[in-house]
Design a protein around this motif. Sequence first.
Motif, PDB file in Angstrom:
ATOM      1  N   THR A  19       0.816  -1.213   0.000  1.00  0.00           N
ATOM      2  CA  THR A  19       0.000   0.000   0.000  1.00  0.00           C
ATOM      3  C   THR A  19       0.849   1.263   0.000  1.00  0.00           C
ATOM      4  O   THR A  19       0.356   2.342  -0.265  1.00  0.00           O
ATOM      5  CB  THR A  19      -0.942   0.040   1.225  1.00  0.00           C
ATOM      6  OG1 THR A  19      -0.145  -0.028   2.405  1.00  0.00           O
ATOM      7  CG2 THR A  19      -1.931  -1.107   1.185  1.00  0.00           C
ATOM      8  N   SER A  20       2.137   1.112   0.320  1.00  0.00           N
ATOM      9  CA  SER A  20       3.019   2.268   0.403  1.00  0.00           C
ATOM     10  C   SER A  20       4.434   1.882  -0.025  1.00  0.00           C
ATOM     11  O   SER A  20       4.884   0.770   0.258  1.00  0.00           O
ATOM     12  CB  SER A  20       3.034   2.781   1.841  1.00  0.00           C
ATOM     13  OG  SER A  20       3.897   3.875   1.966  1.00  0.00           O
ATOM     14  N   ILE A  21       5.119   2.794  -0.692  1.00  0.00           N
ATOM     15  CA  ILE A  21       6.520   2.606  -1.048  1.00  0.00           C
ATOM     16  C   ILE A  21       7.288   3.651  -0.257  1.00  0.00           C
ATOM     17  O   ILE A  21       7.043   4.842  -0.391  1.00  0.00           O
ATOM     18  CB  ILE A  21       6.749   2.759  -2.563  1.00  0.00           C
ATOM     19  CG1 ILE A  21       5.935   1.703  -3.316  1.00  0.00           C
ATOM     20  CG2 ILE A  21       8.238   2.629  -2.893  1.00  0.00           C
ATOM     21  CD1 ILE A  21       5.968   1.830  -4.811  1.00  0.00           C
ATOM     22  N   GLY A  22       8.181   3.196   0.592  1.00  0.00           N
ATOM     23  CA  GLY A  22       8.863   4.061   1.548  1.00  0.00           C
ATOM     24  C   GLY A  22       9.916   4.974   0.953  1.00  0.00           C
ATOM     25  O   GLY A  22      10.389   4.788  -0.164  1.00  0.00           O
ATOM     26  N   LYS A  23      10.305   5.963   1.751  1.00  0.00           N
ATOM     27  CA  LYS A  23      11.331   6.932   1.381  1.00  0.00           C
ATOM     28  C   LYS A  23      12.641   6.216   1.061  1.00  0.00           C
ATOM     29  O   LYS A  23      13.044   5.314   1.795  1.00  0.00           O
ATOM     30  CB  LYS A  23      11.531   7.920   2.528  1.00  0.00           C
ATOM     31  CG  LYS A  23      12.462   9.042   2.207  1.00  0.00           C
ATOM     32  CD  LYS A  23      12.524  10.037   3.364  1.00  0.00           C
ATOM     33  CE  LYS A  23      13.418  11.196   3.009  1.00  0.00           C
ATOM     34  NZ  LYS A  23      13.441  12.202   4.064  1.00  0.00           N
ATOM     35  N   ASN A  24      13.266   6.598  -0.039  1.00  0.00           N
ATOM     36  CA  ASN A  24      14.553   6.053  -0.484  1.00  0.00           C
ATOM     37  C   ASN A  24      14.523   4.553  -0.812  1.00  0.00           C
ATOM     38  O   ASN A  24      15.573   3.923  -0.881  1.00  0.00           O
ATOM     39  CB  ASN A  24      15.652   6.307   0.546  1.00  0.00           C
ATOM     40  CG  ASN A  24      15.915   7.776   0.760  1.00  0.00           C
ATOM     41  OD1 ASN A  24      15.879   8.559  -0.182  1.00  0.00           O
ATOM     42  ND2 ASN A  24      16.166   8.160   1.985  1.00  0.00           N
ATOM     43  N   SER A  25      13.354   3.961  -1.012  1.00  0.00           N
ATOM     44  CA  SER A  25      13.244   2.519  -1.260  1.00  0.00           C
ATOM     45  C   SER A  25      14.124   2.030  -2.400  1.00  0.00           C
ATOM     46  O   SER A  25      14.768   1.005  -2.294  1.00  0.00           O
ATOM     47  CB  SER A  25      11.797   2.131  -1.557  1.00  0.00           C
ATOM     48  OG  SER A  25      10.996   2.359  -0.444  1.00  0.00           O
ATOM     49  N   PHE A  26      14.116   2.744  -3.521  1.00  0.00           N
ATOM     50  CA  PHE A  26      14.877   2.324  -4.692  1.00  0.00           C
ATOM     51  C   PHE A  26      15.876   3.406  -5.106  1.00  0.00           C
ATOM     52  O   PHE A  26      16.285   3.477  -6.252  1.00  0.00           O
ATOM     53  CB  PHE A  26      13.932   1.992  -5.846  1.00  0.00           C
ATOM     54  CG  PHE A  26      12.969   0.907  -5.487  1.00  0.00           C
ATOM     55  CD1 PHE A  26      13.380  -0.412  -5.464  1.00  0.00           C
ATOM     56  CD2 PHE A  26      11.672   1.204  -5.115  1.00  0.00           C
ATOM     57  CE1 PHE A  26      12.508  -1.422  -5.097  1.00  0.00           C
ATOM     58  CE2 PHE A  26      10.791   0.200  -4.749  1.00  0.00           C
ATOM     59  CZ  PHE A  26      11.212  -1.111  -4.740  1.00  0.00           C
ATOM     60  N   TYR A  27      16.263   4.222  -4.155  1.00  0.00           N
ATOM     61  CA  TYR A  27      17.199   5.322  -4.404  1.00  0.00           C
ATOM     62  C   TYR A  27      18.493   4.782  -5.033  1.00  0.00           C
ATOM     63  O   TYR A  27      19.123   3.874  -4.505  1.00  0.00           O
ATOM     64  CB  TYR A  27      17.524   6.037  -3.096  1.00  0.00           C
ATOM     65  CG  TYR A  27      18.410   7.246  -3.260  1.00  0.00           C
ATOM     66  CD1 TYR A  27      17.849   8.501  -3.420  1.00  0.00           C
ATOM     67  CD2 TYR A  27      19.785   7.139  -3.274  1.00  0.00           C
ATOM     68  CE1 TYR A  27      18.643   9.624  -3.572  1.00  0.00           C
ATOM     69  CE2 TYR A  27      20.596   8.253  -3.434  1.00  0.00           C
ATOM     70  CZ  TYR A  27      20.012   9.493  -3.585  1.00  0.00           C
ATOM     71  OH  TYR A  27      20.797  10.597  -3.745  1.00  0.00           O
ATOM     72  N   THR A  54       0.453   5.538  -1.353  1.00  0.00           N
ATOM     73  CA  THR A  54       1.501   6.477  -0.984  1.00  0.00           C
ATOM     74  C   THR A  54       2.838   6.053  -1.577  1.00  0.00           C
ATOM     75  O   THR A  54       3.219   4.889  -1.472  1.00  0.00           O
ATOM     76  CB  THR A  54       1.662   6.513   0.555  1.00  0.00           C
ATOM     77  OG1 THR A  54       0.397   6.742   1.149  1.00  0.00           O
ATOM     78  CG2 THR A  54       2.622   7.592   0.980  1.00  0.00           C
ATOM     79  N   ILE A  55       3.522   7.010  -2.202  1.00  0.00           N
ATOM     80  CA  ILE A  55       4.899   6.811  -2.638  1.00  0.00           C
ATOM     81  C   ILE A  55       5.692   7.956  -2.014  1.00  0.00           C
ATOM     82  O   ILE A  55       5.496   9.109  -2.364  1.00  0.00           O
ATOM     83  CB  ILE A  55       5.028   6.814  -4.179  1.00  0.00           C
ATOM     84  CG1 ILE A  55       4.149   5.720  -4.790  1.00  0.00           C
ATOM     85  CG2 ILE A  55       6.484   6.610  -4.582  1.00  0.00           C
ATOM     86  CD1 ILE A  55       4.129   5.720  -6.311  1.00  0.00           C
ATOM     87  N   LYS A  56       6.537   7.621  -1.076  1.00  0.00           N
ATOM     88  CA  LYS A  56       7.276   8.635  -0.314  1.00  0.00           C
ATOM     89  C   LYS A  56       8.354   9.314  -1.161  1.00  0.00           C
ATOM     90  O   LYS A  56       8.747   8.810  -2.208  1.00  0.00           O
ATOM     91  CB  LYS A  56       7.929   8.000   0.920  1.00  0.00           C
ATOM     92  CG  LYS A  56       6.961   7.370   1.889  1.00  0.00           C
ATOM     93  CD  LYS A  56       6.221   8.418   2.666  1.00  0.00           C
ATOM     94  CE  LYS A  56       5.328   7.741   3.695  1.00  0.00           C
ATOM     95  NZ  LYS A  56       4.706   8.631   4.597  1.00  0.00           N
ATOM     96  N   SER A  57       8.841  10.444  -0.659  1.00  0.00           N
ATOM     97  CA  SER A  57       9.846  11.214  -1.387  1.00  0.00           C
ATOM     98  C   SER A  57      11.119  10.411  -1.597  1.00  0.00           C
ATOM     99  O   SER A  57      11.496   9.592  -0.765  1.00  0.00           O
ATOM    100  CB  SER A  57      10.161  12.515  -0.649  1.00  0.00           C
ATOM    101  OG  SER A  57      10.809  12.234   0.565  1.00  0.00           O
ATOM    102  N   LYS A  58      11.740  10.645  -2.713  1.00  0.00           N
ATOM    103  CA  LYS A  58      12.996  10.014  -3.107  1.00  0.00           C
ATOM    104  C   LYS A  58      12.918   8.498  -3.247  1.00  0.00           C
ATOM    105  O   LYS A  58      13.932   7.825  -3.318  1.00  0.00           O
ATOM    106  CB  LYS A  58      14.121  10.397  -2.146  1.00  0.00           C
ATOM    107  CG  LYS A  58      14.402  11.887  -2.111  1.00  0.00           C
ATOM    108  CD  LYS A  58      15.537  12.193  -1.173  1.00  0.00           C
ATOM    109  CE  LYS A  58      15.740  13.701  -1.065  1.00  0.00           C
ATOM    110  NZ  LYS A  58      16.763  14.039  -0.095  1.00  0.00           N
ATOM    111  N   LYS A  80       7.152  12.956  -8.620  1.00  0.00           N
ATOM    112  CA  LYS A  80       7.355  13.651  -7.348  1.00  0.00           C
ATOM    113  C   LYS A  80       8.239  12.827  -6.405  1.00  0.00           C
ATOM    114  O   LYS A  80       8.935  13.371  -5.559  1.00  0.00           O
ATOM    115  CB  LYS A  80       5.997  13.917  -6.698  1.00  0.00           C
ATOM    116  CG  LYS A  80       5.991  15.013  -5.688  1.00  0.00           C
ATOM    117  CD  LYS A  80       4.572  15.347  -5.271  1.00  0.00           C
ATOM    118  CE  LYS A  80       4.601  16.462  -4.257  1.00  0.00           C
ATOM    119  NZ  LYS A  80       3.268  16.777  -3.757  1.00  0.00           N
ATOM    120  N   SER A  81       8.218  11.517  -6.582  1.00  0.00           N
ATOM    121  CA  SER A  81       9.040  10.637  -5.748  1.00  0.00           C
ATOM    122  C   SER A  81      10.446  10.469  -6.312  1.00  0.00           C
ATOM    123  O   SER A  81      11.230   9.676  -5.811  1.00  0.00           O
ATOM    124  CB  SER A  81       8.378   9.272  -5.594  1.00  0.00           C
ATOM    125  OG  SER A  81       8.402   8.579  -6.818  1.00  0.00           O
ATOM    126  N   GLY A  82      10.749  11.214  -7.393  1.00  0.00           N
ATOM    127  CA  GLY A  82      12.111  11.213  -7.919  1.00  0.00           C
ATOM    128  C   GLY A  82      12.314  10.499  -9.233  1.00  0.00           C
ATOM    129  O   GLY A  82      13.400  10.514  -9.794  1.00  0.00           O
TER     130      GLY A  82
END
Length: 103
Positions: free
Chosen positions: A3-11, A28-32, A65-67
């Motif tokens: 349901t959500s992809i966390g910050k920096n998950s695939f950075y 939700t797709i968090k920043s970066k 927006k998530s990069g």
Amino acid sequence: NVTSIGKNSFYGCQKLKKITFKGTSVKTIKSKAFKKTASKVTVSVPKSIRNNKKKAAAFQKKLTKSGMSKSLIITQQKDASPLRIRIFSFIKDYFLSFNCFLI
């Protein structure tokens, strides 16, 4: 279901070339989350998103927006079964390289 992809998950995952969303559970797709991934990523989404201009635009905006690069390509998948993100062989490479940093 995811349901959500966390910050920096695939950075920094430069080998990330294709993502398949099977369903619409990701809210939700968090920043970066996709910052510094490959410049051209193909994102496969269900028909319900691809065929609706508003939903497709909103989803693309969420990804950029998530990069993720603005040159991402959104395609339609054939079926819309429960959400799974299929990220092929890069996962193995990503974790192997991550472990190298820990040594």
